[in-house]
Design a protein around this motif. Structure first.
Motif, PDB file in Angstrom:
ATOM      1  N   ILE A 173      52.007   2.482 -45.684  1.00 63.25           N
ATOM      2  CA  ILE A 173      51.041   1.876 -46.293  1.00 63.25           C
ATOM      3  C   ILE A 173      50.709   2.848 -47.453  1.00 63.25           C
ATOM      4  O   ILE A 173      50.072   2.636 -48.990  1.00 63.25           O
ATOM      5  N   GLY A 174      50.857   4.193 -47.435  1.00 57.71           N
ATOM      6  CA  GLY A 174      50.659   5.685 -47.285  1.00 57.71           C
ATOM      7  C   GLY A 174      49.660   5.447 -48.986  1.00 57.71           C
ATOM      8  O   GLY A 174      48.422   4.886 -48.954  1.00 57.71           O
ATOM      9  N   ASP A 175      49.521   5.115 -50.390  1.00 53.77           N
ATOM     10  CA  ASP A 175      48.159   4.891 -51.349  1.00 53.77           C
ATOM     11  C   ASP A 175      47.402   4.053 -51.217  1.00 53.77           C
ATOM     12  O   ASP A 175      46.694   3.665 -51.863  1.00 53.77           O
ATOM     13  N   LYS A 176      48.161   2.357 -50.511  1.00 54.43           N
ATOM     14  CA  LYS A 176      47.851   1.595 -50.587  1.00 54.43           C
ATOM     15  C   LYS A 176      46.844   0.764 -49.438  1.00 54.43           C
ATOM     16  O   LYS A 176      45.981   0.041 -49.414  1.00 54.43           O
ATOM     17  N   ALA A 177      46.359   1.824 -48.748  1.00 56.47           N
ATOM     18  CA  ALA A 177      45.718   2.542 -47.477  1.00 56.47           C
ATOM     19  C   ALA A 177      44.355   1.829 -47.793  1.00 56.47           C
ATOM     20  O   ALA A 177      43.365   2.235 -48.733  1.00 56.47           O
ATOM     21  N   ILE A 178      43.335   1.458 -46.717  1.00 57.01           N
ATOM     22  CA  ILE A 178      41.812   0.878 -46.547  1.00 57.01           C
ATOM     23  C   ILE A 178      41.026   1.728 -45.515  1.00 57.01           C
ATOM     24  O   ILE A 178      41.318   1.444 -44.817  1.00 57.01           O
ATOM     25  N   TYR A 179      40.039   2.189 -46.362  1.00 55.10           N
ATOM     26  CA  TYR A 179      39.482   3.470 -44.647  1.00 55.10           C
ATOM     27  C   TYR A 179      38.948   2.247 -43.932  1.00 55.10           C
ATOM     28  O   TYR A 179      38.324   1.429 -44.843  1.00 55.10           O
ATOM     29  N   ASP A 180      38.753   2.808 -42.597  1.00 53.31           N
ATOM     30  CA  ASP A 180      38.300   1.477 -41.784  1.00 53.31           C
ATOM     31  C   ASP A 180      37.512   1.390 -41.971  1.00 53.31           C
ATOM     32  O   ASP A 180      36.306   0.171 -42.082  1.00 53.31           O
ATOM     33  N   GLU A 181      35.677   2.490 -42.699  1.00 52.48           N
ATOM     34  CA  GLU A 181      34.170   2.398 -41.949  1.00 52.48           C
ATOM     35  C   GLU A 181      34.657   2.511 -43.819  1.00 52.48           C
ATOM     36  O   GLU A 181      34.583   2.123 -44.532  1.00 52.48           O
ATOM     37  N   PHE A 182      33.474   1.232 -44.202  1.00 54.83           N
ATOM     38  CA  PHE A 182      32.411   0.663 -45.493  1.00 54.83           C
ATOM     39  C   PHE A 182      31.631   1.066 -44.725  1.00 54.83           C
ATOM     40  O   PHE A 182      30.466   0.949 -43.592  1.00 54.83           O
ATOM     41  N   GLU A 183      30.619   1.281 -46.402  1.00 52.73           N
ATOM     42  CA  GLU A 183      28.650   1.603 -45.962  1.00 52.73           C
ATOM     43  C   GLU A 183      28.586   0.284 -46.676  1.00 52.73           C
ATOM     44  O   GLU A 183      28.808  -0.183 -47.315  1.00 52.73           O
TER      45      GLU A 183
END
Length: 190
Positions: A173-183
């Protein structure tokens, strides 16, 4: 007479001890409390707020002893975008089943399980966090001083079946990736 004085003294000591360890529940003022969120992706981030529906902190004397909170998942608000410029689309996507499914899961809950004093006004809290009907333990530090409590939580969304755009589940998914952690940055008015 001496025996009566001894009994009276023992009663005063017992009541004093009981009062010092009594539990007090302080309701959180939801109108003055704030939960700010930050979600990051490879190409940037988004931020916003979410409303606290209700909550309370429990104290034993002056020490934190418990807590429970309910968050209104239908109140997800994006604050880094303007109306008509993608704000509504992102809010709708975050409320959709790909993310928090707020139509079916209108609330999330946090219930304190264990609390350990860490330092002056600081506690390490382990709690059960329920999002989308899935409960997992989470550990975080909380500072409680005067009429406020603050904390920062890092939440791995994939533990709650929120996998959309996650490199952990989707290759390429390259630059469409969303990190697993949110704050979440939380300020509670008590």
């Amino acid at each position: 007479m001496k025996q009566l004085k001894s009994i009276a003294l023992a009663l005063v000591v017992a009541l004093g001890t009981l009062t010092a360890t009594a539990q007090t529940t302080k309701k959180v003022d939801v109108s003055k409390s704030n939960i700010a969120w930050v979600g990051k992706k490879v190409t940037g981030s988004h931020e916003g707020t979410i409303a606290l529906k209700d909550g309370a902190l429990v104290f034993k004397g002056k020490k934190l002893a418990g807590g429970n909170f309910t968050v209104d998942m239908t109140s997800i608000n994006v604050t880094d975008m303007e109306a008509g410029k993608g704000k509504e689309k992102l809010e709708g996507h975050l409320k959709a089943d790909d993310f928090f499914g707020s139509e079916k899961f209108a609330t999330s809950k946090l219930v304190f399980k264990t609390i350990a004093a860490k330092g002056k006004d600081t506690y390490t809290v382990t709690a059960d966090l329920t999002i989308k009907g899935i409960t997992n333990p989470i550990t975080f530090d909380m500072v409680v001083a005067k009429n406020a409590a603050t904390t920062k939580l890092m939440i791995d969304r994939t533990k709650y079946d929120i996998k959309y755009g996650s490199k952990s589940f989707f290759e390429g998914i390259g630059d469409k990736a969303i990190y697993d952690e949110f704050e979440l940055n939380v300020t509670l008015a008590i």
